[in-house]
Design a protein around this motif. Structure first.
Motif, short mmCIF file in Angstrom:
data_model
loop_
_atom_site.label_atom_id
_atom_site.label_comp_id
_atom_site.label_asym_id
_atom_site.label_seq_id
_atom_site.Cartn_x
_atom_site.Cartn_y
_atom_site.Cartn_z
N THR A 23 68.69 37.66 35.17
CA THR A 23 68.81 36.52 34.26
C THR A 23 68.83 35.20 35.00
OG1 THR A 23 70.02 37.90 32.68
CG2 THR A 23 70.22 35.50 32.43
N TRP A 24 69.50 35.17 36.15
CA TRP A 24 69.81 33.88 36.76
C TRP A 24 69.19 33.61 38.13
CZ3 TRP A 24 71.81 30.11 34.04
CH2 TRP A 24 72.56 30.42 32.90
N HIS A 25 68.60 34.63 38.78
CA HIS A 25 68.18 34.43 40.17
C HIS A 25 67.17 33.30 40.34
CE1 HIS A 25 67.28 35.18 44.31
NE2 HIS A 25 66.02 35.47 44.05
N GLU A 26 66.17 33.23 39.50
CA GLU A 26 65.17 32.17 39.63
C GLU A 26 65.80 30.79 39.41
OE1 GLU A 26 61.99 32.21 40.70
OE2 GLU A 26 62.44 34.29 41.23
N THR A 27 66.73 30.72 38.49
CA THR A 27 67.44 29.45 38.26
C THR A 27 68.24 29.06 39.49
OG1 THR A 27 67.62 29.91 35.89
CG2 THR A 27 69.15 28.31 36.81
N VAL A 28 68.89 30.04 40.11
CA VAL A 28 69.72 29.78 41.29
C VAL A 28 68.87 29.20 42.41
CG1 VAL A 28 71.02 30.90 43.14
CG2 VAL A 28 71.49 31.50 40.77
N ILE A 29 67.80 29.88 42.78
CA ILE A 29 67.06 29.46 43.98
C ILE A 29 66.25 28.19 43.75
CG2 ILE A 29 67.00 31.79 44.92
CD1 ILE A 29 64.11 32.03 43.98
N ASN A 30 66.08 27.80 42.48
CA ASN A 30 65.37 26.54 42.18
C ASN A 30 66.31 25.38 41.91
OD1 ASN A 30 62.50 27.25 42.29
ND2 ASN A 30 63.02 28.69 40.65
N ASP A 31 67.61 25.62 42.05
CA ASP A 31 68.60 24.54 41.88
C ASP A 31 68.47 23.57 43.06
OD1 ASP A 31 70.82 22.93 41.59
OD2 ASP A 31 72.27 24.59 41.52
N PRO A 42 72.35 35.25 45.99
CA PRO A 42 71.21 35.24 45.07
C PRO A 42 71.63 34.94 43.64
CG PRO A 42 71.80 37.50 45.60
CD PRO A 42 72.65 36.60 46.49
N VAL A 43 72.89 35.15 43.34
CA VAL A 43 73.50 34.85 42.05
C VAL A 43 74.99 35.08 42.23
CG1 VAL A 43 73.41 37.20 41.09
CG2 VAL A 43 73.25 35.24 39.54
N GLY A 44 75.82 34.51 41.38
CA GLY A 44 77.24 34.80 41.43
C GLY A 44 77.97 34.08 42.55
N ARG A 45 79.06 34.68 42.99
CA ARG A 45 79.98 34.04 43.92
C ARG A 45 79.94 34.69 45.30
NH1 ARG A 45 85.52 34.49 45.59
NH2 ARG A 45 86.61 32.47 45.67
N LEU A 46 79.88 33.89 46.33
CA LEU A 46 80.01 34.30 47.73
C LEU A 46 81.36 33.84 48.25
CD1 LEU A 46 77.47 33.68 50.62
CD2 LEU A 46 79.70 32.56 50.68
N ASN A 47 82.01 34.69 49.08
CA ASN A 47 83.11 34.15 49.87
C ASN A 47 83.04 34.67 51.31
OD1 ASN A 47 84.39 36.33 47.96
ND2 ASN A 47 85.94 36.19 49.56
N GLN A 322 89.06 27.57 44.44
CA GLN A 322 88.36 26.30 44.27
C GLN A 322 86.90 26.60 43.91
OE1 GLN A 322 89.10 23.93 47.82
NE2 GLN A 322 91.15 23.38 47.13
N ASP A 323 86.73 27.06 42.67
CA ASP A 323 85.42 27.50 42.20
C ASP A 323 84.79 26.56 41.17
OD1 ASP A 323 85.52 29.75 43.80
OD2 ASP A 323 86.34 31.03 42.23
N MET A 324 85.38 25.40 40.95
CA MET A 324 84.89 24.50 39.90
C MET A 324 83.75 23.61 40.43
SD MET A 324 86.66 25.49 37.40
CE MET A 324 86.31 24.22 36.17
N HIS A 325 82.79 24.23 41.09
CA HIS A 325 81.67 23.49 41.66
C HIS A 325 80.57 23.28 40.62
CE1 HIS A 325 82.53 23.63 46.13
NE2 HIS A 325 83.47 24.42 45.65
N PRO A 326 79.84 22.18 40.71
CA PRO A 326 78.73 21.95 39.79
C PRO A 326 77.68 23.05 39.84
CG PRO A 326 79.29 19.92 40.93
CD PRO A 326 80.09 21.01 41.58
N SER A 327 77.56 23.73 40.96
CA SER A 327 76.53 24.77 41.08
C SER A 327 76.74 25.91 40.09
CB SER A 327 76.51 25.33 42.51
OG SER A 327 77.74 25.96 42.82
#
Length: 501
Positions: A23-31, A42-47, A322-327
């Protein structure tokens, strides 16, 4: 009694993760905020970075990955690179589906066995119906160079529980070999809710013995928080003194700020000295590794060792809670820092970006036009370096977009200040300050990669790392004095590079 019930519905877990990806991968990499040279999900949260290692010309990086964030289902995700800058997303490598990790596959490390098998040590997180935590130290192997990953059920968990006197906040195994024996450090918490590092040893990497807690020859000057995470130790030769010293890196949670130091919600830093068994003789106090906003859980790459024991590390460009990022509007969160090389000089870590950056962003002399670094105009990924004369007062390096001053770094004789008041993310604060020894000149090496900013000051004696979300695609850079007047005449040896579009 141990609950050995596996994840209730692995098929649904995988289906949800795949749905988020599709659903979201293309949106993510084109942000436009998505970095080019920093490893991001590629989507979701990294830590936290996990299992960093190098073998046969390939750099491998794993990281904590929650594809269905804010649902807390934590995998290990795998990516590879040939240059530490361009990363190829692979697949999820360790999945939270077994009884000993069904609430998350938490941080850990990589090791290459004598027969070439890749081994990955990690913490399995479990909580019961009352949210009571259990932590298990576990093993995954790959005998086909990360094509497949196999949980070693016959030996898992390698370590069934924390020792007496410690809570279940017991995690992040970092494994190494020394003189034919194997050791592991783990982050821990005492029953009295103070942090600790525990050491284990093994003859075969399957059966582990608790050697004890790392103790120190003197108390720390400051309160060291309630939990210590992601410990690692490196033996390095001080380039100034020639002494061989041990550098113990760890990430305390819950430290109090001390003036301008330790201003972030969670900290990371190091001590220098000598580790004998479980006793550490200190040469230094706990030293903060980065003066910026987002830098945590640094981990050395296994199987890379430079001259004088230099180590290459990756760190999380983010912080827990601290996950309230615009991304997140585009369904991705956080990234890793650029890999950095740590050198020990005069008892302190000096940092520089991995040397491959010099091939990708090769610095060349540039000039000012009407007070601006003209070559930067509207570049998304760029690098600028130079020397700033601060003998007659502070000088600010200003990054602008069409909305105005997005971020600026002010160099002064006794300090450097980073201010990101004009960007779109302020939840973790607006300013950070590093108090420094007096100098009439400051050098800098600034790298901007979309929404990530890293700056190395005075040859890497001080660094600032931050997320900076610009308001539009416009970019300009200029230098001003304390009266907001053009200060380009106080900048020398100005160099620039941009990623070729």
């Amino acid at each position: 009694m141990v609950d050995r019930t596996p994840h209730a519905n692995p098929a649904q877990l995988y289906a949800n993760a795949e749905h988020e990806y599709r659903t979201w991968h293309e949106t993510v990499i084109n942000d436009p905020d998505y970095p080019v040279l920093h490893l991001a999900p590629p989507v979701g949260r990294l830590n936290d970075p996990n299992g960093l290692f190098y073998d046969k010309g390939i750099y491998h990086a794993f990281y904590q990955y929650a594809p269905t964030h804010p649902e807390h289902q934590v995998f290990w995700r795998h990516a590879t690179s040939t240059d530490l800058l361009h990363w190829q997303d692979d697949k999820s490598a360790i999945d939270p589906v077994d009884w000993y990790d069904k609430r998350g596959c938490y941080s850990g490390s990589a090791f290459i066995a004598p027969d070439g098998t890749y081994e990955f040590y990690y913490t399995g997180n479990v909580k019961d119906e009352n949210e009571v935590r259990s932590s298990y130290q576990c093993l995954v192997t790959s005998d086909d160079e990360c094509e497949t990953f196999v949980k070693q059920h016959d030996v898992n968990p390698l370590i069934m529980s924390q020792p007496e006197g410690y809570t279940a906040h017991f995690r992040d195994p970092k494994v190494w070999e020394e003189d034919g024996k194997y050791y592991a450090l783990l982050g821990a918490q005492h029953d009295d809710l103070t942090g600790a590092i525990l050491k284990y040893s093994s003859d075969d990497r399957r059966n582990w013995t608790f050697d004890g807690e790392i103790t120190f020859d003197k108390p720390f000057e400051q309160h060291m928080g309630y939990m210590w995470e992601c410990p690692a130790v490196a033996r390095m030769t001080d380039t100034a003194t020639g002494q061989v010293r041990d550098v113990l890196i760890f990430s305390p949670q819950g430290m109090d700020a001390a003036g301008n130091r330790f201003a972030n919600l969670y900290q990371c830093g190091y001590v220098v000295g000598e580790l004998n068994g479980t006793h550490f003789t200190l040469d230094s106090e706990f030293i903060e590794l980065d003066a910026g906003f987002e830098f945590y859980a640094p981990q050395p790459f296994y199987n890379i060792e430079g001259e004088n024991g230099e180590i290459t590390i990756g760190a999380w460009c983010g912080l827990s809670d601290q996950d309230m990022h615009p991304s997140w509007e585009n369904h991705w969160l956080h990234c890793l820092t650029l890999p950095r090389i740590f050198t020990l000089t005069n008892g302190r870590i000096v940092q520089r970006p991995a040397d491959q950056i010099n091939d990708e962003l090769t610095l060349n002399a540039t000039e000012f036009i009407d007070g601006e670094v003209a070559a930067i105009k509207d570049q998304r990924v760029f690098r600028v370096s130079g020397t700033v004369d601060v003998s007659n007062g502070p000088v600010s390096l200003e990054l602008h977009d069409q909305a105005g001053k997005t971020m600026y770094v002010t160099f002064a004789e006794k300090s450097v200040v980073m201010d990101r008041s004009g960007n779109r993310y302020l939840a973790a604060g607006k300013t950070r300050t590093a108090d420094l020894s007096a100098k009439a000149e400051r050098t800098f090496d600034l790298i901007v990669d979309s929404s990530v900013v890293e700056i190395f000051i005075d040859g890497g004696e001080t660094t600032f790392t931050a997320r900076c979300y610009f308001n539009d695609d416009s970019r300009t850079l200029k230098f001003t004095n304390e009266f907001s007047q053009d200060a380009s005449s106080q900048v020398s040896d100005l160099k620039f590079a941009a990623l070729q579009k």
